[in-house]
Each structure stands twice: as structure tokens, then as C-alpha cells.
Design an enzyme around this catalytic site. Structure first.
Site, short mmCIF file in Angstrom:
data_model
loop_
_atom_site.label_atom_id
_atom_site.label_comp_id
_atom_site.label_asym_id
_atom_site.label_seq_id
_atom_site.Cartn_x
_atom_site.Cartn_y
_atom_site.Cartn_z
N ALA A 132 0.82 -1.22 0.00
CA ALA A 132 0.00 0.00 0.00
C ALA A 132 0.85 1.27 0.00
O ALA A 132 0.38 2.33 -0.35
CB ALA A 132 -0.90 0.00 1.23
N LYS A 133 2.10 1.16 0.41
CA LYS A 133 3.06 2.28 0.42
C LYS A 133 2.47 3.52 1.08
O LYS A 133 2.58 4.63 0.57
CB LYS A 133 3.57 2.54 -0.99
CG LYS A 133 4.28 1.31 -1.59
CD LYS A 133 4.92 1.55 -2.93
CE LYS A 133 5.71 0.35 -3.41
NZ LYS A 133 4.90 -0.84 -3.79
#
Lengths: 271, 271
Positions: free
Chosen positions: B95-96
Site C-alpha cells: 500500500a506504500k
């Protein structure tokens, strides 16, 4: 929405206020929890009470994702409500995304197409090919983190890289990216004195400024160092200071009062 | 899942393969589009065919968000299916994410509580207080971007900060953060020769390595420079090279064949 349309709205409303819609079910008035969609009910009341005082709304996606599918539905209803009722208002998906090229394209589709936001915030760490897929969307804006309002900004952003602080390198480098005219930047109000230097690199770009109010930033300082002559060039965000000013039945009314206070200060500065 | 449990799985399966579930409706077999939930149908078939060959699955959230609420439902069904059928498999929400403290807490809740992932990827740009809220979740892992596999990694990550490349500063600095034992790092396979230096800073931490296959990284090189003695310390991700190896009716079977090839190479290296 074009930048020119945003500037027109600012001049018409005498406001460059952005209201952050960061809805936490633990903080909203208890009576709303009986609604079918408490998050949307809260946002709708805030929007109905404040739309004439602000030029932008900024839901932070984290607060919606935390509630899973229900949260995502609330986000969709919120952006659709703003776009239908108040299409003149600039919308920001505060998502801080960024990934390799084909993946950033999927994020851009999520926020620009599936949810019809005018802009999205992105993180710069992965460089040019992680941001250009967002910039490829014409008539949309990409707001990149430069210097954030939190203490952790001093961990890496202000460190010196090749003789210049990282956040300045980030801004400078991004100017050469394709469609960089679609870039805006996040610069925290808690670091207002840095704005003079930033304006030397990007004299005209719009800056999204969080940190006024709850985080301690000063509106006057930000305007002194960051405002541009003709286009204002600033969107000042306030979230908690407005939307959680009261958690009683009068929450929307009190939010409007708080937003009015900021709008009045802005009107005075614009004179 | 504890790190020790992950290491046990690696040794049992003789594999340190992570399969990226990056589902693009334009790329999956056409016959699946008639299913009620094509994304989940695709993932289920891939999982059923490959679960004995890999130790981790990594859905990239962008590919789900691009389809809005339907996509988020597919993501939820996918993580629930893995957790029910194969609880021994390590799950990564790619998801960073990363934001100021209270907001990062909401992201952590989204991926660790609402969706019961074992880990989530985060971006380091906003520093300590944007990552520690993830680290606060015990028995969960936070996988921070260090040196990514894309060309844009050279824009900022490899620039010199106080005499040391930014990605090394990021890794070094993060070691002092609270609960840093819950940290893993993303290091791209396309930069395998950098792994020797990285291992000097973090000799034991797990590394999530994208970029083998479609992006051109070499498994042998990554293992030569990055593998630890006792615990392996690597999760090698392949997405497109496995899940899109065929787009015919045999897609799951061909994905298993491709995964077997990688697992066999890993088994040889582990000998």
C-alpha cells in the site's frame, strides 16, 4: 478544474481555506452514530454549513479506509455530494500515494476516474516515474509532499543532498517532469519561514499548507512568506480545528463559526 | 505471524517466493469477466494453484482501489480467503502508505485490523512519527521502502545525504525507531549489487525484493548479496511473470508452472 478557475473562486469567496474531512467515529457527535452512514451524515452537515467559506475540501483517505468497505462508500458519497452540489469547489484526495509506473496509473484512475477528485496528494520517494502517471491526467492536479508539518520532516526532508536540502531537491527536480504544470506542493505551516526559499524555486505554484491551528502553524506567517501577488498560490488546510470544534448537536454551526474566523482573517490579508 | 514462523515456512516449503496479486481486468482471462467477482475469482484460482509453492501473497492495493468499492470488496475477500485456507502464508498489503501520526494509525487499523494483513508497505519520506504508528502493532510487520526497483529510485534514493546515500540513511535511521524489530525493507532486485552494503547495516532484517522477472532482476544475484545464513532473510516477489504467464483457460496451471520454476531455483540455492 483549471488553476484559473480555482483562483477565480478564491477571489470571489475572499477565502483560500481548505477544510479537511478527516472523520473519526470516536470524535463525531454521538447522535450521528444512529444514522445509516454516520461518516457521510457528518460530512454532509459540515459541507452544507461551510461551502460558502472555503474553496477546497480534502478528505484524508486513511480515515475512510480504516472503516473498510463502509468507509470507502462514505468517501464515494462525499465526493459525489461535493461534485453535484458544489462543482466550483476544488477537491483533494489526501492519499499520499506513489508506486512504480503501471501501479501509479491504477492509483490515478482510482482517484481521478472512479472517484472524480480534482487532485490527489503523492509522495516523492520513488521519483519521476512514480509521479508522472498522475501528471498525465489533463485538467487534474497532483500535489506532491515537499516539506511536511510533522516532526518527522526533520528526519530526511531537511537533510542536505548535494548541497541542498532534500525537500528543495524534490521541488527543483520535479520541475523537469512531464506535465509539471499540473504540480502543486505540500508545505507545512509549522515551517513557514522555509516558504521564502521555496518561493525562489517555484514562484507561482500552488501550495497546500496543512498545520495551521491544531498543529500550531500561523496563518499570517504562511501568507507573509508564501503568498503570490496575483494568484494567491495558497490553500490553507484546517481539519480538526474546524470539524471537531464542537461535538454537540451544534457541531456544524460551530464548524461554520470557526471557518468564518479563518475566512475573515484571509479576507483581511487579501485586502 | 512471527518472523520465526515465516522462517519455518520457508524451510518447510524450500521457497521464499512471494506472489504479487496485482489484478488488472484488462489482463485476466476473458471468461472470468462473466463471474460475479472476476478479481476474486482470478485470485482464488491463483491461490489454489500456487499456495504450496510460495510463502507470501502480496496484493497491491492500487489494483483494487482502481475499481472502487467493488475492488475493495475483492481485496477483502482475497485476504479473508488466504487467512482461512492458508493461515501459514504471510500476507503483505502493498500500500506504500505514510502520513502524520494520527493518520498513519488509521492506515494501520485499515490493514492490520479491518483487513487482517500480517504486514503493510510504507514510505519513509515523512520520517519517524509517520512509521512508528504501524510499528506499534505487535505481531505485525512494517515493510519500509528503502531502494526501489524502478528508474526513479535514482532521483532521490541514491543521492548522497551527509556522506551516505539516502536509502542507507533511511535504513540506518529507522533502526533507532520504537519497535524497529518489526521492520522489514523493500530493496529492488534490479539493484542487487547494493545488497552487500545494505547487509552491513541490517545483517538480519527481512528484505522484500521486487523486480525479479518482468523488471529484469536476477534471483542468483539477489541471493548472492542479500541472503542471510540462518534465516534466509529474503522474500522474492514475482507478480506479472507468474499471474499473467497465460491468459487462457490454463492461466492458473501455467502460473503454478512458473511458480514451480522459481521455487525449484530457490530450493537449489537453499541447498
Amino acid at each position: 478544474m483549471t488553476t484559473q478557475q480555482l483562483v477565480s473562486e478564491i477571489k470571489k469567496k475572499k477565502s483560500f481555506l481548505c477544510i479537511g474531512l478527516d472523520v473519526d467515529l470516536d470524535k463525531i457527535p454521538a447522535h450521528l452514530l444512529q444514522e445509516e452512514d454516520p461518516i457521510f451524515a457528518f460530512n454532509k452537515a459540515i459541507i452544507d454549513a461551510t461551502h460558502h467559506l472555503c474553496v477546497a475540501y480534502k478528505p484524508n483517505t486513511a480515515f475512510y479506509e480504516a472503516y473498510g468497505i463502509k468507509g470507502w462508500k462514505s468517501l464515494e458519497k462525499t465526493i459525489n455530494y461535493i461534485n453535484e452540489k458544489h462543482p466550483e469547489i476544488f477537491t483533494i484526495a489526501d492519499a499520499k500515494r506513489g508506486d512504480i509506473g503501471n501501479t501509479s496509473t491504477m492509483y490515478a484512475k482510482a482517484f481521478f476516474e472512479d472517484l472524480a477528485f480534482d487532485s490527489v496528494t503523492v509522495a516523492p520517494y520513488m521519483g519521476k516515474d512514480s509521479v508522472e502517471p498522475f501528471l498525465a491526467f489533463e485538467d487534474k492536479h497532483t500535489i506532491m509532499l515537499a516539506l511536511t508539518s510533522n516532526q518527522g520532516a526533520f528526519d530526511f526532508q531537511t537533510k542536505t543532498v548535494d548541497g541542498k536540502e532534500l525537500y528543495k531537491q524534490v521541488i527543483e527536480t520535479s520541475k523537469s517532469w512531464k506535465n509539471s504544470q499540473n504540480l502543486m506542493y505540500v508545505v507545512g505551516a509549522t515551517k513557514a519561514e522555509y516558504l521564502a526559499d521555496i518561493r525562489k524555486i517555484i514562484p507561482d505554484s500552488f501550495l497546500l499548507v496543512p498545520g495551521v491551528g491544531a498543529q500550531g502553524g500561523s496563518l499570517e506567517e504562511v501568507c507573509k512568506y508564501g503568498m503570490t501577488d496575483d494568484t494567491v498560490g495558497l490553500l490553507i488546510n484546517s481539519s480538526r480545528g474546524i470539524i471537531y470544534a464542537s461535538n454537540g448537536n451544534d457541531f456544524a454551526e460551530v464548524a461554520a463559526t470557526k471557518a468564518t474566523e479563518l475566512q475573515q482573517q484571509m479576507e483581511n490579508i487579501l485586502k
